[in-house]
Design an enzyme around this catalytic site. Structure first.
Site, PDB file in Angstrom:
ATOM      1  N   ILE A   1       0.877  -1.186  -0.031  1.00  0.00           N
ATOM      2  CA  ILE A   1      -0.144  -0.541  -0.047  1.00  0.00           C
ATOM      3  C   ILE A   1       0.968   1.200  -0.321  1.00  0.00           C
ATOM      4  O   ILE A   1       1.384   1.037   1.015  1.00  0.00           O
ATOM      5  CB  ILE A   1      -0.863   0.187   0.673  1.00  0.00           C
ATOM      6  CG1 ILE A   1      -1.767  -0.733   1.862  1.00  0.00           C
ATOM      7  CG2 ILE A   1      -2.153   1.494   0.973  1.00  0.00           C
ATOM      8  CD1 ILE A   1      -2.770  -1.034   3.028  1.00  0.00           C
TER       9      ILE A   1
ATOM     10  N   GLY B   1       1.487   5.275   0.597  1.00  0.00           N
ATOM     11  CA  GLY B   1       0.860   6.298   1.385  1.00  0.00           C
ATOM     12  C   GLY B   1       0.245   5.713   2.270  1.00  0.00           C
ATOM     13  O   GLY B   1      -0.647   5.960   2.750  1.00  0.00           O
TER      14      GLY B   1
ATOM     15  N   TYR C   1      -4.808  18.181  -9.344  1.00  0.00           N
ATOM     16  CA  TYR C   1      -4.928  16.926  -8.489  1.00  0.00           C
ATOM     17  C   TYR C   1      -5.998  16.724  -9.195  1.00  0.00           C
ATOM     18  O   TYR C   1      -5.711  14.916  -9.599  1.00  0.00           O
ATOM     19  CB  TYR C   1      -5.812  17.792  -6.762  1.00  0.00           C
ATOM     20  CG  TYR C   1      -6.391  16.165  -6.202  1.00  0.00           C
ATOM     21  CD1 TYR C   1      -5.442  16.161  -5.565  1.00  0.00           C
ATOM     22  CD2 TYR C   1      -7.605  16.104  -6.423  1.00  0.00           C
ATOM     23  CE1 TYR C   1      -5.649  14.302  -4.869  1.00  0.00           C
ATOM     24  CE2 TYR C   1      -7.876  15.009  -5.631  1.00  0.00           C
ATOM     25  CZ  TYR C   1      -6.778  14.351  -5.153  1.00  0.00           C
ATOM     26  OH  TYR C   1      -7.983  13.135  -4.141  1.00  0.00           O
TER      27      TYR C   1
HETATM   28  P1  NDP Z   1      -3.221  11.656   3.101  1.00  0.00           P
HETATM   29  O1  NDP Z   1      -3.100  12.949   3.099  1.00  0.00           O
HETATM   30  O2  NDP Z   1      -3.791  11.220   4.369  1.00  0.00           O
HETATM   31  O3  NDP Z   1      -2.733  10.303   2.874  1.00  0.00           O
HETATM   32  C1  NDP Z   1      -1.630  10.701   1.378  1.00  0.00           C
HETATM   33  C2  NDP Z   1      -0.730   9.869   1.897  1.00  0.00           C
HETATM   34  O4  NDP Z   1       0.674   9.220   0.822  1.00  0.00           O
HETATM   35  C3  NDP Z   1       0.363   9.977   2.921  1.00  0.00           C
HETATM   36  O5  NDP Z   1       0.709   8.804   3.541  1.00  0.00           O
HETATM   37  C4  NDP Z   1       1.558  10.760   1.927  1.00  0.00           C
HETATM   38  O6  NDP Z   1       2.734  10.140   3.058  1.00  0.00           O
HETATM   39  C5  NDP Z   1       1.245   9.860   1.381  1.00  0.00           C
HETATM   40  N1  NDP Z   1       2.233   9.977   0.205  1.00  0.00           N
HETATM   41  C6  NDP Z   1       2.517  11.809  -0.892  1.00  0.00           C
HETATM   42  N2  NDP Z   1       3.923  12.153  -1.446  1.00  0.00           N
HETATM   43  C7  NDP Z   1       3.692  11.286  -1.442  1.00  0.00           C
HETATM   44  C8  NDP Z   1       5.302  10.265  -2.165  1.00  0.00           C
HETATM   45  N3  NDP Z   1       5.582  11.488  -2.791  1.00  0.00           N
HETATM   46  N4  NDP Z   1       5.705   9.464  -2.181  1.00  0.00           N
HETATM   47  C9  NDP Z   1       5.165   8.637  -1.216  1.00  0.00           C
HETATM   48  N5  NDP Z   1       4.378   8.751   0.135  1.00  0.00           N
HETATM   49  C10 NDP Z   1       3.193   9.769  -0.789  1.00  0.00           C
HETATM   50  O7  NDP Z   1      -4.102  11.286   2.200  1.00  0.00           O
HETATM   51  P2  NDP Z   1      -5.809  11.009   1.829  1.00  0.00           P
HETATM   52  O8  NDP Z   1      -5.635   9.491   2.754  1.00  0.00           O
HETATM   53  O9  NDP Z   1      -6.905  11.279   1.772  1.00  0.00           O
HETATM   54  O10 NDP Z   1      -5.550  10.514   0.694  1.00  0.00           O
HETATM   55  C11 NDP Z   1      -5.352   9.358   0.780  1.00  0.00           C
HETATM   56  C12 NDP Z   1      -5.874   8.537  -1.000  1.00  0.00           C
HETATM   57  O11 NDP Z   1      -7.583   8.472  -1.147  1.00  0.00           O
HETATM   58  C13 NDP Z   1      -5.859   9.799  -2.393  1.00  0.00           C
HETATM   59  O12 NDP Z   1      -5.290   8.702  -3.563  1.00  0.00           O
HETATM   60  C14 NDP Z   1      -6.934  10.131  -2.731  1.00  0.00           C
HETATM   61  O13 NDP Z   1      -6.737  11.140  -3.899  1.00  0.00           O
HETATM   62  C15 NDP Z   1      -7.939   9.695  -2.377  1.00  0.00           C
HETATM   63  N6  NDP Z   1      -9.425  10.047  -2.000  1.00  0.00           N
HETATM   64  C16 NDP Z   1      -9.546  11.065  -1.124  1.00  0.00           C
HETATM   65  C17 NDP Z   1     -10.427  11.639  -0.200  1.00  0.00           C
HETATM   66  C18 NDP Z   1     -10.610  12.430   0.653  1.00  0.00           C
HETATM   67  O14 NDP Z   1     -11.520  13.107   0.671  1.00  0.00           O
HETATM   68  N7  NDP Z   1      -9.540  12.464   1.455  1.00  0.00           N
HETATM   69  C19 NDP Z   1     -11.670  11.717  -1.570  1.00  0.00           C
HETATM   70  C20 NDP Z   1     -11.044  10.874  -2.813  1.00  0.00           C
HETATM   71  C21 NDP Z   1     -10.102   9.799  -3.035  1.00  0.00           C
HETATM   72  P3  NDP Z   1       3.279  11.834   4.669  1.00  0.00           P
HETATM   73  O15 NDP Z   1       2.198  11.226   5.367  1.00  0.00           O
HETATM   74  O16 NDP Z   1       4.629  11.170   4.172  1.00  0.00           O
HETATM   75  O17 NDP Z   1       2.410  13.266   3.826  1.00  0.00           O
HETATM   76 MG1  PMR Z   2     -16.355  18.936  -2.541  1.00  0.00          MG
HETATM   77  C1  PMR Z   2     -22.952  15.671  -3.092  1.00  0.00           C
HETATM   78  C2  PMR Z   2     -21.895  16.903  -2.950  1.00  0.00           C
HETATM   79  C3  PMR Z   2     -19.968  16.631  -2.577  1.00  0.00           C
HETATM   80  C4  PMR Z   2     -19.583  15.912  -2.456  1.00  0.00           C
HETATM   81  C5  PMR Z   2     -19.473  14.059  -2.503  1.00  0.00           C
HETATM   82  C6  PMR Z   2     -18.025  16.294  -2.471  1.00  0.00           C
HETATM   83  C7  PMR Z   2     -16.998  15.655  -2.425  1.00  0.00           C
HETATM   84  N1  PMR Z   2     -17.863  17.900  -2.538  1.00  0.00           N
HETATM   85  C8  PMR Z   2     -19.459  17.846  -3.127  1.00  0.00           C
HETATM   86  C9  PMR Z   2     -19.969  18.619  -3.025  1.00  0.00           C
HETATM   87  C10 PMR Z   2     -19.014  20.611  -3.091  1.00  0.00           C
HETATM   88  N2  PMR Z   2     -17.785  20.382  -2.913  1.00  0.00           N
HETATM   89  C11 PMR Z   2     -19.785  21.230  -2.451  1.00  0.00           C
HETATM   90  C12 PMR Z   2     -21.319  21.774  -3.586  1.00  0.00           C
HETATM   91  C13 PMR Z   2     -18.608  22.785  -3.025  1.00  0.00           C
HETATM   92  C14 PMR Z   2     -18.924  24.148  -3.106  1.00  0.00           C
HETATM   93  C15 PMR Z   2     -19.124  24.611  -1.997  1.00  0.00           C
HETATM   94  C16 PMR Z   2     -18.157  21.821  -3.127  1.00  0.00           C
HETATM   95  C17 PMR Z   2     -16.802  22.324  -3.188  1.00  0.00           C
HETATM   96  C18 PMR Z   2     -15.586  21.683  -2.191  1.00  0.00           C
HETATM   97  C19 PMR Z   2     -13.770  21.813  -2.591  1.00  0.00           C
HETATM   98  C20 PMR Z   2     -13.644  24.048  -2.333  1.00  0.00           C
HETATM   99  N3  PMR Z   2     -15.378  20.386  -2.416  1.00  0.00           N
HETATM  100  C21 PMR Z   2     -13.686  20.423  -2.535  1.00  0.00           C
HETATM  101  C22 PMR Z   2     -13.025  21.320  -2.500  1.00  0.00           C
HETATM  102  C23 PMR Z   2     -12.150  21.310  -1.961  1.00  0.00           C
HETATM  103  O1  PMR Z   2     -10.989  21.601  -1.853  1.00  0.00           O
HETATM  104  C24 PMR Z   2     -11.915  18.932  -2.209  1.00  0.00           C
HETATM  105  C25 PMR Z   2     -11.157  18.666  -2.921  1.00  0.00           C
HETATM  106  O2  PMR Z   2     -11.668  19.140  -4.432  1.00  0.00           O
HETATM  107  O3  PMR Z   2     -10.085  18.080  -3.078  1.00  0.00           O
HETATM  108  C26 PMR Z   2      -9.491  17.991  -4.479  1.00  0.00           C
HETATM  109  C27 PMR Z   2     -12.841  18.983  -2.109  1.00  0.00           C
HETATM  110  C28 PMR Z   2     -13.201  18.163  -2.259  1.00  0.00           C
HETATM  111  N4  PMR Z   2     -14.897  17.397  -2.590  1.00  0.00           N
HETATM  112  C29 PMR Z   2     -15.544  16.299  -2.084  1.00  0.00           C
HETATM  113  C30 PMR Z   2     -14.554  15.865  -2.089  1.00  0.00           C
HETATM  114  C31 PMR Z   2     -14.309  13.886  -2.053  1.00  0.00           C
HETATM  115  C32 PMR Z   2     -13.087  16.492  -1.844  1.00  0.00           C
HETATM  116  C33 PMR Z   2     -11.813  16.264  -2.111  1.00  0.00           C
HETATM  117  C34 PMR Z   2     -10.912  15.531  -1.793  1.00  0.00           C
HETATM  118  C35 PMR Z   2     -10.768  14.734  -3.454  1.00  0.00           C
HETATM  119  O4  PMR Z   2     -11.451  14.004  -4.500  1.00  0.00           O
HETATM  120  O5  PMR Z   2      -9.639  13.521  -3.462  1.00  0.00           O
END
Ligand code: NDP
Ligand code: PMR
Length: 350
Positions: free
Chosen positions: A42, A44, A225
């Site tokens: 895994i 990260g 991203y």
């Molecule tokens: P975190 O920041 O908690 O975890 C990210 C991990 O990636 C950390 O362990 C970090 O290491 C590691 N990492 C970053 N850069 C590197 C690198 N150069 N080499 C090796 N490892 C690295 O974020 P999340 O757990 O939220 O993210 C995990 C996954 O989930 C990502 O793919 C993200 O896109 C996805 N995701 C997250 C969502 C969310 O809402 N959080 C929603 C949808 C998808 P370190 O601990 O050293 O910083």
């Molecule tokens: Mg988002 C059903 C609505 C929904 C969901 C499931 C997410 C997930 N978000 C939703 C809606 C909205 N978001 C709306 C209406 C807004 C405007 C107010 C909004 C804004 C917003 C921001 C500024 N949302 C965000 C951000 C981020 O900076 C996050 C992002 O884009 O990271 C790339 C984020 C996210 N919204 C999510 C999820 C899962 C993220 C973050 C992580 C990701 O995609 O990995």
């Protein structure tokens, strides 16, 4: 670098590989079939989703987790604080922002002599407030370089190991996201993902003779991203098309839910970090705890029923998994092939 016993030489270890216990052995006196421990890498796994998944898998006692992390000490501490017991995990150094480090990791992994049953490409970085791009060791914009290109090279170099695994279900999982999918409300929050005609990627994403963005546009950290997540989801499908039939490997992606409390948002402004969790909990209702998200990804790693390949998994509010629809761009086969071919060139495979 490995936390456990270092093995002396490749030759000796290769010999051990040949003697690896087959996946299914008839070890019990009653002749009942037993399955050896699976090995899952895994990336990260030092925080957030990766750590929660490692924990969920370790608790079953059925998996040995290779925590592939850039910060060795942080990963060891995280493993301890999550209560992982020593026999269930190994920390190995991997910095996805350096192609040399990826290659080194692959060599080190091979030297352990362990089979590879599942690879989870999970690590990611997100720079929503950056005004200027930053770059990997090889000069690629840092978010696409880490989230996509580092994982692309890693998965390509480990594909043969996965192929050779005799585990009943071998899998390559690449974590995707809703925010890269413009067929959703979340995916329509600006800036939207869009790879365009890939001209920036063709130019090397280096911000010198080409743009740092895949579509060739002006740098935008949040878009970079989301673009990287589109690449992740396209790559999973391209792997499926190229290799599923011949290798039997299951290729999958997923959206684990909005894990609004993780380190992913560390670079965001403090107000965002304060308001984002309650916004997701009470308004969008898309919030999921780190623990729950870890259980979801652990299902994709180990559930015997989730063997379908080429699938993007999501969960409904009762936490039941379902096959979700990707956006037009994230399911565009022609784009997937082009991203694959350009990525091969950038990481030195073609
Ligand atoms: P975190 O920041 O908690 O975890 C990210 C991990 O990636 C950390 O362990 C970090 O290491 C590691 N990492 C970053 N850069 C590197 C690198 N150069 N080499 C090796 N490892 C690295 O974020 P999340 O757990 O939220 O993210 C995990 C996954 O989930 C990502 O793919 C993200 O896109 C996805 N995701 C997250 C969502 C969310 O809402 N959080 C929603 C949808 C998808 P370190 O601990 O050293 O910083
Ligand atoms: Mg988002 C059903 C609505 C929904 C969901 C499931 C997410 C997930 N978000 C939703 C809606 C909205 N978001 C709306 C209406 C807004 C405007 C107010 C909004 C804004 C917003 C921001 C500024 N949302 C965000 C951000 C981020 O900076 C996050 C992002 O884009 O990271 C790339 C984020 C996210 N919204 C999510 C999820 C899962 C993220 C973050 C992580 C990701 O995609 O990995």
């Amino acid at each position: 670098m490995e936390s456990k016993q270092r093995k002396p030489s490749v030759g000796a270890i290769r010999a051990q590989t040949a003697a690896t216990t087959p996946a299914i052995t008839r070890a019990t006196p009653e002749g009942k079939k037993t399955l050896r421990k699976g090995t899952v890498v895994i990336t990260g796994a030092s925080s957030g989703l990766g750590l929660a998944t490692a924990k969920a898998l370790a608790e079953t006692g059925k998996w040995h987790i290779i925590m592939a992390c850039r910060d060795f000490l942080k990963a060891e501490r995280a493993a301890k604080s999550a209560g992982l017991s020593k026999e269930n995990y190994t920390v190995m150094h991997l910095d996805l922002a350096s192609l040399d480090s990826v290659r080194q990791f692959v060599d080190n992994f091979k030297r352990t002599g362990r089979p590879l049953d599942v690879l989870v490409c999970n690590a990611a970085v997100y720079f929503p407030t950056a005004k200027e791009p930053t770059f990997t060791a090889d000069g690629f914009e840092l978010s696409v370089g880490t989230n996509h290109l580092g994982h692309f090279l890693l998965a390509r170099l480990l594909l043969d190991d996965l192929k050779q695994s005799d585990y009943p279900s071998k899998r390559l999982i690449i974590v995707g996201s809703i925010t890269g999918n413009t067929n959703t409300l979340a995916g329509n929050v600006p800036p939207k993902a869009n790879l365009g005609d890939l001209r920036g990627m063709a130019g090397g994403l280096n911000g010198l003779n080409s743009s740092a963005m895949i579509d060739g546009g002006a740098f935008d950290g949040a878009k970079a991203y989301k673009d990287s997540k589109v690449c992740n989801m396209l790559t999973m499908q391209e792997f499926h098309r190229r290799y599923h039939e011949d290798t039997g490997i299951t290729f999958a992606s997923l959206y684990p839910g909005c894990i609004a409390t993780t380190g992913l948002f560390r670079e965001h402004i403090p107000l965002f970090r304060l308001l984002f969790p309650p916004f997701q909990k009470f308004i969008t209702k898309g919030f999921v705890s780190e623990e729950e998200s870890g259980k979801r990804l652990a299902q994709v790693v180990s559930e015997p029923s989730l063997t379908k390949s080429g699938v993007y998994w999501s969960w409904n509010k009762d936490s039941a998994s379902f096959e979700n629809q990707l956006s037009q761009e994230a399911s565009d086969a022609d784009k997937a092939r082009k991203v694959w071919e350009l990525s091969e060139k950038l990481v030195g495979l073609a």
